[in-house]
Scaffold this active site. Structure first.
Site, PDB file in Angstrom:
ATOM      1  N   ARG A   1     -40.724  21.392   5.686  1.00  0.00           N
ATOM      2  CA  ARG A   1     -41.416  21.749   4.445  1.00  0.00           C
ATOM      3  C   ARG A   1     -42.297  20.637   3.860  1.00  0.00           C
ATOM      4  O   ARG A   1     -42.013  20.071   2.804  1.00  0.00           O
ATOM      5  CB  ARG A   1     -40.397  22.242   3.410  1.00  0.00           C
ATOM      6  CG  ARG A   1     -39.582  23.393   3.968  1.00  0.00           C
ATOM      7  CD  ARG A   1     -38.599  23.949   2.990  1.00  0.00           C
ATOM      8  NE  ARG A   1     -39.195  24.941   2.103  1.00  0.00           N
ATOM      9  CZ  ARG A   1     -38.479  25.733   1.310  1.00  0.00           C
ATOM     10  NH1 ARG A   1     -37.190  25.643   1.289  1.00  0.00           N
ATOM     11  NH2 ARG A   1     -39.081  26.598   0.535  1.00  0.00           N
ATOM     12  N   PRO A   2     -43.403  20.347   4.556  1.00  0.00           N
ATOM     13  CA  PRO A   2     -44.322  19.322   4.038  1.00  0.00           C
ATOM     14  C   PRO A   2     -45.048  19.775   2.765  1.00  0.00           C
ATOM     15  O   PRO A   2     -44.950  20.925   2.362  1.00  0.00           O
ATOM     16  CB  PRO A   2     -45.318  19.127   5.181  1.00  0.00           C
ATOM     17  CG  PRO A   2     -45.206  20.351   6.026  1.00  0.00           C
ATOM     18  CD  PRO A   2     -43.844  20.920   5.818  1.00  0.00           C
TER      19      PRO A   2
ATOM     20  N   LYS B   1     -36.089  35.236  -9.095  1.00  0.00           N
ATOM     21  CA  LYS B   1     -35.883  33.777  -9.087  1.00  0.00           C
ATOM     22  C   LYS B   1     -37.204  33.048  -8.832  1.00  0.00           C
ATOM     23  O   LYS B   1     -37.560  32.110  -9.551  1.00  0.00           O
ATOM     24  CB  LYS B   1     -34.869  33.403  -7.995  1.00  0.00           C
ATOM     25  CG  LYS B   1     -34.784  31.910  -7.743  1.00  0.00           C
ATOM     26  CD  LYS B   1     -33.812  31.561  -6.633  1.00  0.00           C
ATOM     27  CE  LYS B   1     -34.342  31.701  -5.236  1.00  0.00           C
ATOM     28  NZ  LYS B   1     -35.183  30.582  -4.762  1.00  0.00           N
ATOM     29  N   ASN B   2     -37.922  33.472  -7.798  1.00  0.00           N
ATOM     30  CA  ASN B   2     -39.117  32.701  -7.429  1.00  0.00           C
ATOM     31  C   ASN B   2     -40.243  32.850  -8.447  1.00  0.00           C
ATOM     32  O   ASN B   2     -41.071  31.950  -8.594  1.00  0.00           O
ATOM     33  CB  ASN B   2     -39.586  33.084  -6.020  1.00  0.00           C
ATOM     34  CG  ASN B   2     -38.618  32.559  -4.960  1.00  0.00           C
ATOM     35  OD1 ASN B   2     -37.728  31.756  -5.267  1.00  0.00           O
ATOM     36  ND2 ASN B   2     -38.787  33.009  -3.733  1.00  0.00           N
TER      37      ASN B   2
ATOM     38  N   ASP C   1     -48.451  18.875   2.290  1.00  0.00           N
ATOM     39  CA  ASP C   1     -49.869  18.561   2.501  1.00  0.00           C
ATOM     40  C   ASP C   1     -50.822  19.545   1.818  1.00  0.00           C
ATOM     41  O   ASP C   1     -51.858  19.136   1.273  1.00  0.00           O
ATOM     42  CB  ASP C   1     -50.165  18.461   4.009  1.00  0.00           C
ATOM     43  CG  ASP C   1     -49.781  19.737   4.752  1.00  0.00           C
ATOM     44  OD1 ASP C   1     -48.675  20.277   4.478  1.00  0.00           O
ATOM     45  OD2 ASP C   1     -50.556  20.207   5.584  1.00  0.00           O
TER      46      ASP C   1
ATOM     47  N   ASP D   1     -37.433  35.590   3.624  1.00  0.00           N
ATOM     48  CA  ASP D   1     -36.220  35.568   2.795  1.00  0.00           C
ATOM     49  C   ASP D   1     -35.323  36.790   3.038  1.00  0.00           C
ATOM     50  O   ASP D   1     -34.238  36.878   2.451  1.00  0.00           O
ATOM     51  CB  ASP D   1     -36.590  35.487   1.302  1.00  0.00           C
ATOM     52  CG  ASP D   1     -37.082  34.098   0.910  1.00  0.00           C
ATOM     53  OD1 ASP D   1     -36.988  33.178   1.740  1.00  0.00           O
ATOM     54  OD2 ASP D   1     -37.565  33.932  -0.228  1.00  0.00           O
TER      55      ASP D   1
ATOM     56  N   CYS E   1     -35.320  20.348   4.175  1.00  0.00           N
ATOM     57  CA  CYS E   1     -34.192  21.155   3.757  1.00  0.00           C
ATOM     58  C   CYS E   1     -33.646  21.867   4.965  1.00  0.00           C
ATOM     59  O   CYS E   1     -34.194  21.753   6.051  1.00  0.00           O
ATOM     60  CB  CYS E   1     -34.565  22.088   2.619  1.00  0.00           C
ATOM     61  SG  CYS E   1     -35.455  23.506   3.120  1.00  0.00           S
TER      62      CYS E   1
ATOM     63  N   ARG F   1     -27.289  29.762  -6.223  1.00  0.00           N
ATOM     64  CA  ARG F   1     -28.664  29.314  -6.489  1.00  0.00           C
ATOM     65  C   ARG F   1     -29.572  30.506  -6.763  1.00  0.00           C
ATOM     66  O   ARG F   1     -30.560  30.376  -7.484  1.00  0.00           O
ATOM     67  CB  ARG F   1     -29.234  28.585  -5.259  1.00  0.00           C
ATOM     68  CG  ARG F   1     -28.791  27.170  -5.079  1.00  0.00           C
ATOM     69  CD  ARG F   1     -29.593  26.530  -3.964  1.00  0.00           C
ATOM     70  NE  ARG F   1     -30.986  26.935  -4.076  1.00  0.00           N
ATOM     71  CZ  ARG F   1     -31.770  27.276  -3.052  1.00  0.00           C
ATOM     72  NH1 ARG F   1     -31.331  27.243  -1.830  1.00  0.00           N
ATOM     73  NH2 ARG F   1     -33.022  27.634  -3.260  1.00  0.00           N
TER      74      ARG F   1
HETATM   75  C1  UD1 Z   1     -41.476  29.979  -1.336  1.00  0.00           C
HETATM   76  C2  UD1 Z   1     -40.182  30.582  -1.831  1.00  0.00           C
HETATM   77  C3  UD1 Z   1     -39.203  30.744  -0.677  1.00  0.00           C
HETATM   78  C4  UD1 Z   1     -39.829  31.521   0.478  1.00  0.00           C
HETATM   79  C5  UD1 Z   1     -41.161  30.894   0.873  1.00  0.00           C
HETATM   80  C6  UD1 Z   1     -41.909  31.694   1.924  1.00  0.00           C
HETATM   81  C7  UD1 Z   1     -40.079  29.736  -4.087  1.00  0.00           C
HETATM   82  C8  UD1 Z   1     -39.377  28.865  -5.065  1.00  0.00           C
HETATM   83  N1  UD1 Z   1     -39.612  29.709  -2.829  1.00  0.00           N
HETATM   84  O1  UD1 Z   1     -41.167  28.659  -0.859  1.00  0.00           O
HETATM   85  O2  UD1 Z   1     -38.067  31.477  -1.169  1.00  0.00           O
HETATM   86  O3  UD1 Z   1     -38.970  31.482   1.588  1.00  0.00           O
HETATM   87  O4  UD1 Z   1     -42.017  30.788  -0.291  1.00  0.00           O
HETATM   88  O5  UD1 Z   1     -42.108  32.994   1.510  1.00  0.00           O
HETATM   89  O6  UD1 Z   1     -40.990  30.468  -4.437  1.00  0.00           O
HETATM   90  N2  UD1 Z   1     -46.061  24.407   4.321  1.00  0.00           N
HETATM   91  C9  UD1 Z   1     -46.805  23.359   4.829  1.00  0.00           C
HETATM   92  N3  UD1 Z   1     -47.468  22.552   3.946  1.00  0.00           N
HETATM   93  C10 UD1 Z   1     -47.408  22.737   2.587  1.00  0.00           C
HETATM   94  C11 UD1 Z   1     -46.633  23.817   2.090  1.00  0.00           C
HETATM   95  C12 UD1 Z   1     -45.975  24.635   2.980  1.00  0.00           C
HETATM   96  O7  UD1 Z   1     -46.877  23.163   6.042  1.00  0.00           O
HETATM   97  O8  UD1 Z   1     -48.024  21.965   1.849  1.00  0.00           O
HETATM   98  C13 UD1 Z   1     -45.314  25.278   5.261  1.00  0.00           C
HETATM   99  C14 UD1 Z   1     -43.805  25.162   5.057  1.00  0.00           C
HETATM  100  O9  UD1 Z   1     -43.285  24.064   5.775  1.00  0.00           O
HETATM  101  C15 UD1 Z   1     -43.304  26.490   5.568  1.00  0.00           C
HETATM  102  C16 UD1 Z   1     -44.436  27.442   5.219  1.00  0.00           C
HETATM  103  O10 UD1 Z   1     -45.585  26.626   4.944  1.00  0.00           O
HETATM  104  O11 UD1 Z   1     -43.157  26.434   6.965  1.00  0.00           O
HETATM  105  C17 UD1 Z   1     -44.147  28.326   4.011  1.00  0.00           C
HETATM  106  O12 UD1 Z   1     -43.922  27.519   2.893  1.00  0.00           O
HETATM  107  P1  UD1 Z   1     -44.321  27.960   1.414  1.00  0.00           P
HETATM  108  O13 UD1 Z   1     -45.031  29.275   1.436  1.00  0.00           O
HETATM  109  O14 UD1 Z   1     -45.000  26.818   0.767  1.00  0.00           O
HETATM  110  O15 UD1 Z   1     -42.890  28.161   0.787  1.00  0.00           O
HETATM  111  P2  UD1 Z   1     -42.356  27.618  -0.589  1.00  0.00           P
HETATM  112  O16 UD1 Z   1     -43.379  27.773  -1.646  1.00  0.00           O
HETATM  113  O17 UD1 Z   1     -41.722  26.299  -0.399  1.00  0.00           O
END
Ligand code: UD1
Length: 424
Positions: free
Chosen positions: A121-122, A22-23, A124, A304, A116, A396
């Site tokens: 989940r910011p 999926k991812n 930045d 996950d 969510c 999903r």
């Molecule tokens: C992806 C996966 C999700 C998995 C996650 C972590 C997809 C579609 N989803 O989500 O299944 O659980 O990786 O392995 O691929 N963060 C920030 N700032 C940012 C981005 C992220 O602070 O700009 C933080 C998030 O709040 C979270 C952490 O980083 O606490 C991990 O997030 P991230 O690795 O970005 O996960 P996703 O890409 O959303």
């Protein structure tokens, strides 16, 4: 509302084939927006999130066909750079169109993804990457808009190896002028799948799978054909479900190297996992012992898989400590597991689980995708029937979930209301 009814007690046995990841798909579909040509992608799972991403691409003007597990995307005629608010709200991963649209059109506008159920989940890290490449980013009235006259390669270092930010930055840099070096990049296998896809389209990207990725911008990208890697989390979920039910199954279409941390932890807990050229054989002969673990970015133990292994630990011998380091609020399954008799204490991001002999069936509510898989696993092991509400979360991310489980001997049915009689 549809529900699952799961009657516990059956051991899983037989063979299950894992679907495409999926991812991986949720990053590769947006990457098609970079191309003026047809991209044909195989092993695309027919999942709710994938259909949302298909709709996002269509809203932008791409032509998409989806037959069986093959999707073709022709983004040549894409004529808008704005994703409707409704779609961004339905799925956070729709923000992965930002990188490719900015790269190709120098302009993109998406609604700010909401929080969510598993944390705030910011964005930045995504946005600072785009700014470093030369985009002007504004965040106003609930929208993020990024614009640039031209994008120029840059040195970018992420504060945290975010999967989504790594993917967005790789895609944004693909058509930028010059070289981008991305440090502290995420190392997840989905990044490597994306790199391979983009390179087949004509990009010049090296280093995926390590924490430094080098993207040398190219002038344009064309169509290609690609096979999605198998879903490592789906495979991990079936391993746990087999261990939980004292089962014996063969998992095919799986890449064991993508599951090293999960396999190592489960072996430590006493699960027999044998890798051969056909796939992974999972067996359990003895009672599982409790183990401690921390979720970490790849190659560490994946967040996950945290909910699923917690169910196994609930039935293990002794006490286990699970620390969630990736998301701030990813223990929503705990209250539901307690209803089924689990002995779990929470202290912030740490769960202390005292193993018990049996779970008992109960009426439970699913809060998110992986919590849903975990509660089904709990139902498979529990005494009596478990009724699961909000199964749309499971749809999903798990393709043909009930059918695959039934093929392995599980008693699981979908009912509308609670009137349907239980048939195996
Ligand atoms: C992806 C996966 C999700 C998995 C996650 C972590 C997809 C579609 N989803 O989500 O299944 O659980 O990786 O392995 O691929 N963060 C920030 N700032 C940012 C981005 C992220 O602070 O700009 C933080 C998030 O709040 C979270 C952490 O980083 O606490 C991990 O997030 P991230 O690795 O970005 O996960 P996703 O890409 O959303």
């Amino acid at each position: 509302m549809e529900k699952y009814v799961v009657v516990g007690g059956n051991r899983l046995s037989g063979t299950v084939r894992i679907s495409g990841g999926k991812n991986s798909v949720l990053a590769i579909l947006p990457a098609c927006l970079l191309s003026k040509g047809v991209c044909t992608i195989h092993e695309v799972p027919r999942l709710r999130d994938v259909f949302v991403m298909k709709e996002v691409l269509e809203c932008l003007g791409a032509k998409v066909s989806f037959t069986g597990n093959t999707m073709s995307v022709d983004a040549t005629m894409v004529d808008t750079v704005e994703v409707p608010d409704r779609l961004t709200r339905m799925m956070r991963a729709s923000n992965l169109v930002m990188g490719p649209l900015l790269s190709r059109f120098k302009n993109v506008k998406v609604a700010y993804p909401g929080g969510c159920s598993i944390g705030s989940r910011p964005m930045d890290q995504h946005l600072r990457g785009m700014k470093d490449l030369g985009a002007e980013v504004t965040e106003k009235y609930g929208f993020i808009e990024a614009k640039a006259v031209k994008l120029k390669g840059a040195e970018i270092c992420l504060d945290f190896p975010s999967v989504g930010a790594t993917e967005n930055i790789i895609m944004a840099a693909s058509l930028a002028e010059g070289v981008t070096i991305l440090r502290n990049a995420a190392r997840e296998p989905e990044i490597t799948d994306l790199q391979n896809f983009l390179n087949n389209m004509g990009a010049n990207i090296k280093g995926a799978g390590t924490d430094v990725i080098k993207i040398s911008g190219v002038k344009e990208l064309g169509g290609t054909e690609h096979i999605i890697n198998p879903d490592r989390i789906e495979a991990g979920t079936f391993i746990v479900m087999t261990a939980i039910t004292n089962g014996d199954i063969m998992i095919t279409n799986v890449i064991p190297e993508h599951l090293e941390a999960v396999i190592a932890k489960l072996r430590e807990a006493g699960v027999d996992i044998i890798e051969d050229e056909k796939g992974i054989r999972v067996k359990r002969k003895r009672r599982i012992k409790g183990v401690d673990l921390k979720t970490m970015p790849f190659p560490g133990f994946p967040t996950d898989m945290q909910a699923q292994i917690m169910v196994l630990m609930s039935l293990a011998e002794g006490t286990s400590v699970i620390t969630e380091t990736i998301f701030e609020n990813r223990f929503k399954h705990v209250d539901e597991l307690r209803r089924m008799g689990a002995n779990i204490k929470l202290e912030g991001r740490v769960a202390i689980i005292k193993g018990i002999k049996n779970l008992s069936g109960a009426y439970v509510e699913i809060s998110d995708l992986r919590a849903g898989a975990a509660l089904v696993a709990a139902g498979l092991a529990a005494e009596g029937a478990t009724v699961l509400e909000n199964i749309n979360h499971i749809e999903r991310g798990y393709e043909n979930f009930e059918q695959k489980l039934r093929n392995l001997g599980a008693q699981i049915i979908r009912v509308n209301g609670l009137k349907s009689s239980f048939k195996k």
